[in-house]
Write a protein that holds these residues in place. Structure first.
Motif, PDB file in Angstrom:
ATOM      1  N   THR A   1      -5.508   2.260  -4.376  1.00 59.66           N
ATOM      2  CA  THR A   1      -4.939   0.775  -4.409  1.00 59.66           C
ATOM      3  C   THR A   1      -3.821   0.414  -5.440  1.00 59.66           C
ATOM      4  OG1 THR A   1      -6.696  -0.190  -5.629  1.00 59.66           O
ATOM      5  CG2 THR A   1      -6.957  -0.338  -3.438  1.00 59.66           C
TER       6      THR A   1
ATOM      7  N   GLU B   1       3.067   1.466  -2.894  1.00 57.12           N
ATOM      8  CA  GLU B   1       3.854   2.159  -1.373  1.00 57.12           C
ATOM      9  C   GLU B   1       2.543   2.896  -0.354  1.00 57.12           C
ATOM     10  OE1 GLU B   1       5.985   3.476   1.351  1.00 57.12           O
ATOM     11  OE2 GLU B   1       6.984   2.222  -0.091  1.00 57.12           O
ATOM     12  N   PRO B   2       2.376   2.316   0.701  1.00 54.16           N
ATOM     13  CA  PRO B   2       1.519   3.019   1.631  1.00 54.16           C
ATOM     14  C   PRO B   2       1.485   4.320   1.633  1.00 54.16           C
ATOM     15  CG  PRO B   2       2.435   0.745   2.551  1.00 54.16           C
ATOM     16  CD  PRO B   2       3.220   1.242   1.390  1.00 54.16           C
TER      17      PRO B   2
ATOM     18  N   ALA C   1      -1.382   7.109   1.022  1.00 49.81           N
ATOM     19  CA  ALA C   1      -1.916   8.012   1.937  1.00 49.81           C
ATOM     20  C   ALA C   1      -1.741   9.402   1.226  1.00 49.81           C
ATOM     21  CB  ALA C   1      -1.161   8.069   3.142  1.00 49.81           C
TER      22      ALA C   1
ATOM     23  N   ALA D   1      -6.976   5.487   2.136  1.00 49.32           N
ATOM     24  CA  ALA D   1      -5.817   4.729   1.613  1.00 49.32           C
ATOM     25  C   ALA D   1      -5.953   3.044   2.198  1.00 49.32           C
ATOM     26  CB  ALA D   1      -4.722   5.163   1.938  1.00 49.32           C
TER      27      ALA D   1
ATOM     28  N   ASP E   1      -4.546   0.077   4.234  1.00 44.31           N
ATOM     29  CA  ASP E   1      -3.805   0.533   5.445  1.00 44.31           C
ATOM     30  C   ASP E   1      -4.608   1.242   6.304  1.00 44.31           C
ATOM     31  OD1 ASP E   1      -2.130   1.958   7.271  1.00 44.31           O
ATOM     32  OD2 ASP E   1      -0.659   2.402   5.623  1.00 44.31           O
TER      33      ASP E   1
END
Length: 343
Positions: free
Chosen positions: A62, A66-67, A71, A99, A102
């Motif tokens: 977390t 940036e997702p 990931a 992640a 998301d």
């Protein structure tokens, strides 16, 4: 020497580097400890732990805004830990990092980790960047876990609020974080809609065993559901004993949890080794546990969730060594208790 530890942490080198690069040096209010496979093996031997299911602690991924980066880090962590588990399958297992918040990325990685990497389950933070486990919109992930009858280890995170000066997050906030997540999993019907997911609540479930009746009345007032059904949902969680095997906490936990739902946990290395031994001694000397109950907590209940560890049962200790070990643990327990009392 036969404990199965469902709450032991792993700090892969790339993950530690990413944390430090983003200024995360004291997750949960504790300095990031040193970790290595060699140190884990040595600590396990000293604590009588035969097998450990490893997981990444808070903050998970977390801290990455940036997702795609989050990931990618989750995949890297899982690949590293899967390789460790595959190299020593009797000693190590792992809960896959996802992640969150998301949900799509988390569901995709859960599929990969459970199907391809043979993860023993997944680790889910109580809240991920302020989004709580059990909130609306997470069904895609829960469907993946339910279809695979997955174990989901619920670990606390820092509360989505400023820390209170003088109160370390791990000391009190973590217990509230776990309780909030458990509350939502019950209140929002997730325990009923996805009955095949085996949720394990860290640290004896936070406040759940002690406040479940109060929370059941609140959920009844909110939803009209039967308080008895609500209590069944709370008692149906699994609970680990990490930092919780005390004469004050164990009676409530054992009285509340369904039979077979209490599991051993150490919280090493975030719990330093003296703390691990202190709570081990608390469990070993607790008068409310007979030998069968102790054996179930320390090993047999976990084998029901992770049967592959049952195939690598260690040889029993000689009686003389077992008695000597018990005597040493009792002495350790008394000495630590006296040291705490003098503070």
């Amino acid at each position: 020497m036969n404990r199965i530890d469902v709450h032991q942490h792993v700090i892969p080198p790339d993950y530690a580097q990413a944390l430090r690069a983003h200024g995360v040096t004291a997750p949960g209010g504790r300095a990031l400890p040193e970790w290595s496979p060699e140190a884990a093996r040595a600590s396990m031997a000293r604590a009588g732990i035969a097998s450990a299911v490893l997981s990444v602690s808070t903050p998970g991924t977390t801290f990455l805004a940036e997702p795609a980066q989050a990931a990618a880090l989750a995949r890297s962590v899982n690949d590293y830990t899967a390789a460790l588990a595959q190299a020593e399958p009797g000693r190590f297992g792992f809960f896959a990092t996802l992640a969150m918040p998301d949900v799509t990325a988390a569901a995709d990685e859960a599929r990969r980790a459970l199907d391809d990497l043979r993860a023993d389950g997944v680790v889910l933070l109580g809240n991920a960047a302020g989004t709580y486990l059990g909130e609306d919109g997470q069904d895609d992930l829960f469907r993946v876990l339910d279809r695979r009858s997955a174990v989901a280890f619920v670990h606390p995170a820092d509360l989505p609020a400023p820390a209170v000066p003088g109160v370390a997050p791990f000391a009190a906030d973590f217990l509230l974080d776990t309780t909030r997540a458990a509350y939502l999993l019950v209140r929002n019907g997730i325990r009923r809609r996805y009955p095949n997911i085996r949720f394990v609540l860290a640290h004896a479930g936070g406040f759940v065993p002690y406040a479940a009746h109060r929370m059941a009345l609140a959920i009844f007032n909110d939803t009209g559901r039967s308080p008895l059904d609500i209590l069944d949902d709370f008692a149906g969680f699994y609970f680990d004993t990490a930092l919780s095997a005390s004469a004050a906490a164990l009676p409530s936990l054992l009285a509340f949890a369904e039979p077979g739902h209490v599991l051993y946990g150490s919280d090493w290395p975030f719990a330093p080794e003296p703390a691990v031994h202190y709570f081990n001694a608390g469990l070993d000397t607790f008068p409310g546990c007979d030998d069968s109950t102790r054996r179930n907590i320390q090993r047999d209940n976990a084998i029901a969730l992770f049967p592959r560890f049952g195939a690598t049962a260690p040889a029993p200790e000689p009686p003389l060594l077992a008695r000597a070990r018990t005597s040493l643990r009792r002495k350790l327990f008394r000495s630590v208790a006296r040291a705490i009392a003098r503070r």
